[in-house]
Write an enzyme that holds these catalytic residues in place. Structure first.
Site, PDB file in Angstrom:
ATOM      1  CG  MET A  47      -1.917  -1.099   1.258  1.00 56.47           C
ATOM      2  SD  MET A  47      -2.851  -1.121   2.829  1.00 56.47           S
ATOM      3  CE  MET A  47      -1.622  -1.845   3.913  1.00 56.47           C
ATOM      4  N   GLY A  96       2.662   4.231   4.615  1.00 58.87           N
ATOM      5  CA  GLY A  96       2.984   3.155   3.693  1.00 58.87           C
ATOM      6  C   GLY A  96       3.228   1.835   4.384  1.00 58.87           C
ATOM      7  CB  SER A  97       1.928  -0.505   5.837  1.00 56.43           C
ATOM      8  OG  SER A  97       0.709   0.160   5.608  1.00 56.43           O
ATOM      9  NE  ARG A  98       5.040  -7.769   2.260  1.00 53.52           N
ATOM     10  CZ  ARG A  98       6.206  -8.302   2.002  1.00 53.52           C
ATOM     11  NH1 ARG A  98       7.249  -7.525   1.755  1.00 53.52           N
ATOM     12  NH2 ARG A  98       6.380  -9.606   2.000  1.00 53.52           N
TER      13      ARG A  98
END
Length: 230
Positions: free
Chosen positions: A110, A198-200
């Site tokens: 993301m 921001g990440s996943r």
């Protein structure tokens, strides 16, 4: 498990961003007013409004909390994308922490421009939720799945299949919120949690699962069907 109720799509601001959005708007109004009345020239005012207006629009998009409903009658074997973003990993991995065997890992990255609400990828029951502190590597790096701060939610489907959903903090992310509770029923269309900046999100699936997405494909949380369980 109860019957899933489908409604009309709605979009709202996520509760995780209410304070940020309100205080940001107050800041912009105050500073813009100072520029308007404090300078004879209006270019400082318009420069400020343009730059911070764009930034504020990005933040508004980031903190969206879409209420989505998957238009599928039977979700029994379906795995949906738990997040908006882009597929960055589809590979067979050795999962040593919980399964102690090989799994198919599908990872969604993301960016700052994606909605950061997360959804349950399957219908089932939450077996456990575990949070682990860690590093803050860039979320798209392979080591981020094991070394970064993360929250793991294990879901058991009606037929006993276990699916692990992992929320991962990135280089900028500093807060993972998980709404899943151990022992509760969970359903596609429901929010799993939220990750700031921001990440996943990784999904670990059994071998033999039919993968329906490809590398680099963009996903829409709770709308893109990423796999079908065996």
């Amino acid at each position: 498990m109860g019957k899933r109720i489908k409604k009309i799509k709605k979009i709202r601001i996520h509760r995780e961003g209410t304070n940020t959005i309100f205080l940001g708007l107050i800041f912009i109004i105050i500073v813009a007013t100072c520029f308007w009345f404090g300078f004879d020239s209006k270019w400082p005012f318009w420069s400020f409004v343009t730059i911070f207006g764009i930034a504020y629009a990005i933040i508004l998009n980031f903190y969206q909390c879409p209420i989505r409903y998957l238009k599928v009658d039977n979700t029994n074997k379906i795995v949906v994308a738990p997040a908006d973003g882009k597929i960055v990993v589809i590979e067979e991995v050795e999962e040593r922490e919980y399964f102690h065997d090989k799994r198919i890992m599908v990872s969604i990255f993301m960016s700052l421009f994606n909605v950061h609400a997360n959804w349950f990828p399957v219908d089932g029951r939450v077996k456990f939720v575990r949070h682990q502190d860690g590093n803050y590597h860039k979320a798209w790096l392979p080591k981020a799945s094991e070394e970064n701060e993360r929250a793991d939610t294990m879901i058991e489907t009606e037929d006993g299949t276990e699916v692990l959903c992992r929320q991962i903090a990135g280089a900028m992310a500093r807060r993972i919120v998980t709404y899943a509770k151990e022992g509760e029923d969970c359903y596609i269309d429901e929010h799993l949690g939220f990750i700031k900046l921001g990440s996943r999100v990784d999904v670990f699936l059994p071998l033999g699962t039919e993968i329906l997405v490809k590398m680099g494909q963009k996903t829409v949380g709770d709308q893109t069907i990423i796999a079908r369980l065996k």
